[in-house]
Design a protein around this motif. Sequence first.
Motif, mmCIF file in Angstrom:
data_model
loop_
_atom_site.group_PDB
_atom_site.id
_atom_site.type_symbol
_atom_site.label_atom_id
_atom_site.label_comp_id
_atom_site.label_asym_id
_atom_site.label_seq_id
_atom_site.Cartn_x
_atom_site.Cartn_y
_atom_site.Cartn_z
ATOM 1 N N ASN A 2 0.841 -1.189 0.000
ATOM 2 C CA ASN A 2 0.000 0.000 0.000
ATOM 3 C C ASN A 2 0.879 1.242 0.000
ATOM 4 O OD1 ASN A 2 -1.900 1.956 0.249
ATOM 5 N ND2 ASN A 2 -2.737 1.260 2.190
ATOM 6 N N LEU A 3 1.157 1.768 -1.194
ATOM 7 C CA LEU A 3 2.021 2.942 -1.310
ATOM 8 C C LEU A 3 1.235 4.243 -1.255
ATOM 9 C CD1 LEU A 3 4.348 1.742 -4.192
ATOM 10 C CD2 LEU A 3 4.779 1.637 -1.744
ATOM 11 N N ASP A 4 -0.076 4.154 -1.256
ATOM 12 C CA ASP A 4 -0.899 5.352 -1.358
ATOM 13 C C ASP A 4 -1.786 5.563 -0.133
ATOM 14 O OD1 ASP A 4 -0.029 5.809 -4.089
ATOM 15 O OD2 ASP A 4 -1.191 4.021 -4.547
ATOM 16 N N ALA A 5 -1.421 4.944 0.986
ATOM 17 C CA ALA A 5 -2.207 5.114 2.203
ATOM 18 C C ALA A 5 -2.147 6.561 2.660
ATOM 19 C CB ALA A 5 -1.659 4.206 3.305
ATOM 20 N N PRO A 6 -3.203 7.051 3.301
ATOM 21 C CA PRO A 6 -3.184 8.427 3.803
ATOM 22 C C PRO A 6 -1.966 8.680 4.687
ATOM 23 C CG PRO A 6 -5.391 7.525 3.943
ATOM 24 C CD PRO A 6 -4.479 6.374 3.564
ATOM 25 N N ASP A 7 -1.343 9.814 4.482
ATOM 26 C CA ASP A 7 -0.184 10.232 5.260
ATOM 27 C C ASP A 7 -0.582 11.499 6.006
ATOM 28 O OD1 ASP A 7 2.140 11.345 6.218
ATOM 29 O OD2 ASP A 7 3.317 10.937 4.427
ATOM 30 N N PRO A 8 -0.924 11.397 7.298
ATOM 31 C CA PRO A 8 -1.432 12.560 8.045
ATOM 32 C C PRO A 8 -0.525 13.781 7.967
ATOM 33 C CG PRO A 8 -1.749 10.560 9.309
ATOM 34 C CD PRO A 8 -0.905 10.184 8.126
ATOM 35 N N GLU A 9 0.776 13.574 8.036
ATOM 36 C CA GLU A 9 1.692 14.716 7.995
ATOM 37 C C GLU A 9 1.642 15.427 6.645
ATOM 38 O OE1 GLU A 9 6.445 15.800 8.594
ATOM 39 O OE2 GLU A 9 5.728 13.757 8.937
ATOM 40 N N THR A 10 1.656 14.637 5.558
ATOM 41 C CA THR A 10 1.593 15.227 4.231
ATOM 42 C C THR A 10 0.241 15.882 3.992
ATOM 43 O OG1 THR A 10 3.155 13.610 3.343
ATOM 44 C CG2 THR A 10 1.766 14.753 1.757
ATOM 45 N N ASP A 11 -0.832 15.218 4.426
ATOM 46 C CA ASP A 11 -2.166 15.790 4.259
ATOM 47 C C ASP A 11 -2.282 17.113 5.012
ATOM 48 O OD1 ASP A 11 -2.774 13.599 2.753
ATOM 49 O OD2 ASP A 11 -4.098 12.666 4.236
ATOM 50 N N ALA A 12 -1.705 17.183 6.213
ATOM 51 C CA ALA A 12 -1.742 18.422 6.992
ATOM 52 C C ALA A 12 -0.988 19.526 6.269
ATOM 53 C CB ALA A 12 -1.150 18.192 8.375
ATOM 54 N N LEU A 13 0.123 19.175 5.632
ATOM 55 C CA LEU A 13 0.898 20.172 4.901
ATOM 56 C C LEU A 13 0.126 20.667 3.681
ATOM 57 C CD1 LEU A 13 3.488 21.759 4.636
ATOM 58 C CD2 LEU A 13 4.496 19.833 3.414
ATOM 59 N N LYS A 14 -0.561 19.761 2.999
ATOM 60 C CA LYS A 14 -1.384 20.168 1.858
ATOM 61 C C LYS A 14 -2.473 21.136 2.307
ATOM 62 C CE LYS A 14 -0.857 15.829 -0.752
ATOM 63 N NZ LYS A 14 -1.581 14.620 -1.214
ATOM 64 N N GLU A 15 -3.137 20.789 3.398
ATOM 65 C CA GLU A 15 -4.193 21.655 3.919
ATOM 66 C C GLU A 15 -3.631 23.002 4.339
ATOM 67 O OE1 GLU A 15 -7.773 23.191 5.104
ATOM 68 O OE2 GLU A 15 -7.402 21.384 3.941
ATOM 69 N N ALA A 16 -2.471 22.985 4.977
ATOM 70 C CA ALA A 16 -1.832 24.231 5.405
ATOM 71 C C ALA A 16 -1.479 25.093 4.195
ATOM 72 C CB ALA A 16 -0.575 23.927 6.221
ATOM 73 N N ALA A 17 -1.040 24.461 3.113
ATOM 74 C CA ALA A 17 -0.701 25.206 1.903
ATOM 75 C C ALA A 17 -1.936 25.880 1.322
ATOM 76 C CB ALA A 17 -0.066 24.273 0.873
ATOM 77 N N VAL A 18 -3.055 25.167 1.322
ATOM 78 C CA VAL A 18 -4.305 25.742 0.829
ATOM 79 C C VAL A 18 -4.698 26.945 1.670
ATOM 80 C CG1 VAL A 18 -6.777 25.352 0.545
ATOM 81 C CG2 VAL A 18 -5.165 23.602 -0.191
ATOM 82 N N GLN A 19 -4.604 26.798 2.997
ATOM 83 C CA GLN A 19 -4.981 27.898 3.887
ATOM 84 C C GLN A 19 -4.044 29.093 3.719
ATOM 85 O OE1 GLN A 19 -7.836 27.889 5.440
ATOM 86 N NE2 GLN A 19 -8.182 25.807 4.692
#
Length: 206
Positions: A44-61
């Motif tokens: 499973n190479l595409d499992a959710p990565d909380p740290e990366t997801d948080a960074l993506k969200e932070a970038a959007v904000q």
Amino acid sequence: MIGLSAVVVFGGGGFVVYRAIENAKAPHGTPLTPEDFGKIASGNLDAPDPETDALKEAAVQAWKAEQLKKGRSDGGDDGLDWVQAKKKPGGNGFPTGSFPPGSNPSPGSNKAVGKQMMMAAGFGADQWGCLEKLWTKESGWNERAMNRYSGAYGIAQALPGSKMASAGGDWQTNAATQIKWGLGYIKGRYGTPCGAWGHSQSTGWY
């Protein structure tokens, strides 16, 4: 997450800028972490990565906050304001010497390749509209686009860009390699391009 957003919105986006710089400098041969090995072992190479997801969200904000500072009442949601289209990405992770002399991105050609590869990957023709819109929003189909807030790179905006090395050693310059990785990521995490596009529409990232 609330604290992270507060840092981005009220702290001038320093955290995001720092991470973007670090991601841009990530060397081509970044060692895999134990977590990465675990994902490989589990298939499973595409499992959710909380740290990366948080960074993506932070970038959007951070992007939204910047648009508000500019006084744009509509929030500036034109999709590509937060992407830097680089002819020759800088930073230690993207050495200019790796680019062929005179080579320039060709979004139109990349879309044609992307449509063919999407069909070959088993997605139906009805998914093309979603994929076309998704990667137009993310990168303009430019294999050298870099998100200036997060450091995400390439057509599919991998974060960090070195993740695409799993699809090929030429991930920095080859649109087909980036598309291959991006389709695998979408299939593994969202099932279909329309699933990824729906998530992007609701959150600003995928």
